[in-house]
Design an enzyme around this catalytic site. Structure first.
Site, PDB file in Angstrom:
ATOM      1  N   GLY A 123      59.854  25.779  36.192  1.00  0.00           N
ATOM      2  CA  GLY A 123      59.128  26.473  37.577  1.00  0.00           C
ATOM      3  C   GLY A 123      59.184  26.145  38.236  1.00  0.00           C
ATOM      4  O   GLY A 123      59.803  26.779  39.148  1.00  0.00           O
ATOM      5  N   THR A 124      59.589  24.561  38.389  1.00  0.00           N
ATOM      6  CA  THR A 124      59.488  23.886  39.682  1.00  0.00           C
ATOM      7  C   THR A 124      60.707  24.550  40.686  1.00  0.00           C
ATOM      8  O   THR A 124      60.747  24.710  41.528  1.00  0.00           O
ATOM      9  CB  THR A 124      59.166  21.749  39.448  1.00  0.00           C
ATOM     10  OG1 THR A 124      57.629  22.166  39.014  1.00  0.00           O
ATOM     11  CG2 THR A 124      59.495  21.563  40.494  1.00  0.00           C
ATOM     12  N   ASN A 181      47.511  29.464  39.438  1.00  0.00           N
ATOM     13  CA  ASN A 181      47.342  28.154  38.464  1.00  0.00           C
ATOM     14  C   ASN A 181      45.759  27.438  38.088  1.00  0.00           C
ATOM     15  O   ASN A 181      45.635  26.783  37.133  1.00  0.00           O
ATOM     16  CB  ASN A 181      48.518  27.721  38.652  1.00  0.00           C
ATOM     17  CG  ASN A 181      48.525  26.683  39.615  1.00  0.00           C
ATOM     18  OD1 ASN A 181      48.148  27.002  40.579  1.00  0.00           O
ATOM     19  ND2 ASN A 181      48.300  24.795  39.714  1.00  0.00           N
ATOM     20  N   GLN A 238      52.565  31.656  36.186  1.00  0.00           N
ATOM     21  CA  GLN A 238      50.838  31.635  35.397  1.00  0.00           C
ATOM     22  C   GLN A 238      50.638  33.461  35.383  1.00  0.00           C
ATOM     23  O   GLN A 238      50.003  33.709  33.808  1.00  0.00           O
ATOM     24  CB  GLN A 238      49.604  31.650  36.468  1.00  0.00           C
ATOM     25  CG  GLN A 238      49.695  29.793  36.122  1.00  0.00           C
ATOM     26  CD  GLN A 238      49.441  28.932  34.823  1.00  0.00           C
ATOM     27  OE1 GLN A 238      48.694  29.380  33.669  1.00  0.00           O
ATOM     28  NE2 GLN A 238      50.055  28.229  35.147  1.00  0.00           N
ATOM     29  N   SER A 240      58.107  29.586  33.686  1.00  0.00           N
ATOM     30  CA  SER A 240      58.093  28.556  33.529  1.00  0.00           C
ATOM     31  C   SER A 240      57.840  29.006  31.228  1.00  0.00           C
ATOM     32  O   SER A 240      57.237  29.791  31.422  1.00  0.00           O
ATOM     33  CB  SER A 240      57.645  27.800  33.926  1.00  0.00           C
ATOM     34  OG  SER A 240      57.783  26.630  33.049  1.00  0.00           O
ATOM     35  N   THR A 290      76.195  22.784  32.389  1.00  0.00           N
ATOM     36  CA  THR A 290      76.778  23.315  30.815  1.00  0.00           C
ATOM     37  C   THR A 290      75.099  23.863  30.358  1.00  0.00           C
ATOM     38  O   THR A 290      73.633  23.075  30.278  1.00  0.00           O
ATOM     39  CB  THR A 290      76.935  22.473  29.985  1.00  0.00           C
ATOM     40  OG1 THR A 290      78.407  21.935  30.177  1.00  0.00           O
ATOM     41  CG2 THR A 290      76.838  22.762  28.507  1.00  0.00           C
ATOM     42  N   CYS A 296      50.171  19.227  37.530  1.00  0.00           N
ATOM     43  CA  CYS A 296      50.751  18.430  38.244  1.00  0.00           C
ATOM     44  C   CYS A 296      49.845  17.390  39.124  1.00  0.00           C
ATOM     45  O   CYS A 296      51.060  16.492  39.688  1.00  0.00           O
ATOM     46  CB  CYS A 296      51.842  19.127  38.852  1.00  0.00           C
ATOM     47  SG  CYS A 296      52.254  20.614  38.210  1.00  0.00           S
TER      48      CYS A 296
HETATM   49  N1  PLP Z   1      53.831  27.773  40.099  1.00  0.00           N
HETATM   50  C1  PLP Z   1      53.000  27.853  38.881  1.00  0.00           C
HETATM   51  C2  PLP Z   1      51.874  28.253  39.289  1.00  0.00           C
HETATM   52  C3  PLP Z   1      52.593  26.496  37.991  1.00  0.00           C
HETATM   53  O1  PLP Z   1      51.018  26.376  37.353  1.00  0.00           O
HETATM   54  C4  PLP Z   1      53.519  25.635  37.573  1.00  0.00           C
HETATM   55  C5  PLP Z   1      52.954  24.474  37.166  1.00  0.00           C
HETATM   56  O2  PLP Z   1      52.069  23.327  36.349  1.00  0.00           O
HETATM   57  C6  PLP Z   1      55.354  25.293  38.014  1.00  0.00           C
HETATM   58  C7  PLP Z   1      55.549  26.395  39.007  1.00  0.00           C
HETATM   59  C8  PLP Z   1      55.923  24.730  37.848  1.00  0.00           C
HETATM   60  O3  PLP Z   1      56.382  24.957  36.259  1.00  0.00           O
HETATM   61  P1  PLP Z   1      56.806  23.473  35.002  1.00  0.00           P
HETATM   62  O4  PLP Z   1      55.899  22.789  34.657  1.00  0.00           O
HETATM   63  O5  PLP Z   1      57.834  24.743  34.610  1.00  0.00           O
HETATM   64  O6  PLP Z   1      57.951  22.887  35.611  1.00  0.00           O
END
Ligand code: PLP
Length: 388
Positions: A71-72, A153, A181, A201, A239, A331
């Site tokens: 997701g990041t 989140n 989310q 994600s 890849t 995070c």
């Molecule tokens: N965006 C939101 C709203 C999230 O809750 C998170 C993870 O907690 C992320 C992005 C990041 O996703 P990933 O853990 O797959 O990098």
């Protein structure tokens, strides 16, 4: 020791049945999806089939889905890609986001500021919501991009993305939404929401860690993220990770199938949870909208004007009882910074520190909630100091 996992917002366990579907793509069907031979074609079919499945859930075209690592990465790709493309094509250099976004968005915006972009960070209301009118007022002739998350989140509040999307469209502005989310947990249809870009994600929906996706609406110009081979239609070289893509699509299909029933089940559980907390702790504040929020997240703070509670001690003592929760975004939970979301909602620093996020999942039972509230009562009576 008994263990209760109430941190499904941070991550979810990989569904064993999803793992079974992934397994052959690690060792038997290991071809490179770019190879012309039959091994490659087998991998290509699985990759494209996975893309189709994800696109279908979003109401998108398969060609609009790009697999990424998280997701990041999807957030970074969307914001950097759109920002640099808009500046190159239109001289626009202003973006709008909110103070409640995930760090994957906020830190990317800070980076973009260093690259000469102007960013407006909108305040949240007391429930953690971004008001569409604030978005409208922040628009300038230089605005080319808006990024507002679908649901928060930390507190679970759902943003009015449809309305914000309409405002963006009226002004010809690209809109990105982080749906990490909400994807799989509630309907996320890109046309209905009116979004141009959205980040997902897999590990939040019982899929594998290490894969996510970015939806890029056809016709929207954004810069490529990785340079190299022509994979992912040139958007993201490297890849392709076929087993993880297969797992992501399988997990997404499975969670979407039982979306409505699981939503209702969790909504009832949350109400039971909330009532038990309310009757146990008179000095508790509930963060977020009680109705317009995700049913699996319950975020509470102990009011610092009434009781002195050290949030770190609370988490540590709950962990000793086998209960896994977090005090904010997973995070950032390694650092003891007060949650930026709670501060943006108007909570004071001390109250923000005394916060717990419980997030339920498909394995959560009423009995676990009962056990957790009982444990919390003990922990709070040990760590709380009432204010004179
Ligand atoms: N965006 C939101 C709203 C999230 O809750 C998170 C993870 O907690 C992320 C992005 C990041 O996703 P990933 O853990 O797959 O990098």
């Amino acid at each position: 020791m008994r263990r209760v996992y109430l941190d499904h917002t941070a991550t979810t366990p990989l569904d064993p049945e999803v793992f079974e579907v992934m397994k052959p793509y690690f060792s038997e069907k290991y071809g490179n999806a770019s190879s012309i031979h039959s091994f490659g074609q087998e991998a290509r079919a699985a990759l494209d089939g996975s893309r189709d499945r994800i696109a279908k859930i979003l109401g998108a075209r398969s060609s609009e889905i790009v697999f990424v690592s998280s997701g990041t990465e999807a957030d970074n790709f969307a914001l950097k890609g759109a920002a640099f493309a808009m500046r190159a094509s239109s001289q626009k250099n202003h973006m709008i986001t909110s103070k409640g976004e995930h760090h994957a968005v906020l830190d990317t915006c800070e980076y973009l500021e260093q690259q000469g972009f102007d960013v407006t960070y909108l305040e949240l209301d007391q429930y953690g919501m971004v008001e569409p009118e604030r978005v409208r007022k922040a628009i300038t002739p230089k605005t080319g991009l808006i990024s507002i998350m679908h649901a928060n989140n930390e507190v679970g509040t759902i943003n009015p993305i449809k309305e914000i999307g309409r405002i963006a469209k009226e002004h010809g502005i690209i809109i990105h939404s982080d749906v990490v989310q909400t994807f799989g947990k509630m309907p996320v249809n890109v046309d209905d929401l009116g979004v141009d870009l959205c980040s997902m994600s897999a590990h939040k929906i019982y899929g594998p860690k290490g894969i996510g996706a970015l939806y890029i609406r056809k016709g929207v110009t954004i810069d490529r993220f990785m340079h190299g081979g022509g994979q992912e239609r040139g958007w993201r070289a490297g890849t392709e990770n076929v087993p993880l893509a297969v797992g992501f699509a399988e997990a997404a299909a499975r969670i979407s199938e039982r979306q409505q029933t699981e939503w209702e089940r969790l909504k009832k559980l949350k109400e039971i949870f909330r009532k038990k907390i309310e009757s146990s702790f008179p000095f508790v504040l509930f963060n977020a909208h009680l109705s317009n929020s995700l049913p699996h997240i319950l975020n509470i703070s102990f009011d610092s004007s009434k009781v002195d509670i050290d949030g770190e001690a609370l988490l540590f003592n709950l962990d000793l009882k086998g209960i896994a929760v977090t005090s904010g975004s997973a995070c950032t939970s390694g650092s003891m910074e007060p949650s930026h979301v709670l501060l943006a909602m108007g909570r004071d620093e001390k109250t923000a520190h005394a916060t717990i996020r419980f997030s339920m999942g498909k394995s959560t039972t009423e009995e676990e909630i009962e056990y957790t509230v009982g444990a919390l009562r003990e922990v709070v009576s040990n760590v709380a100091k009432a204010r004179a």
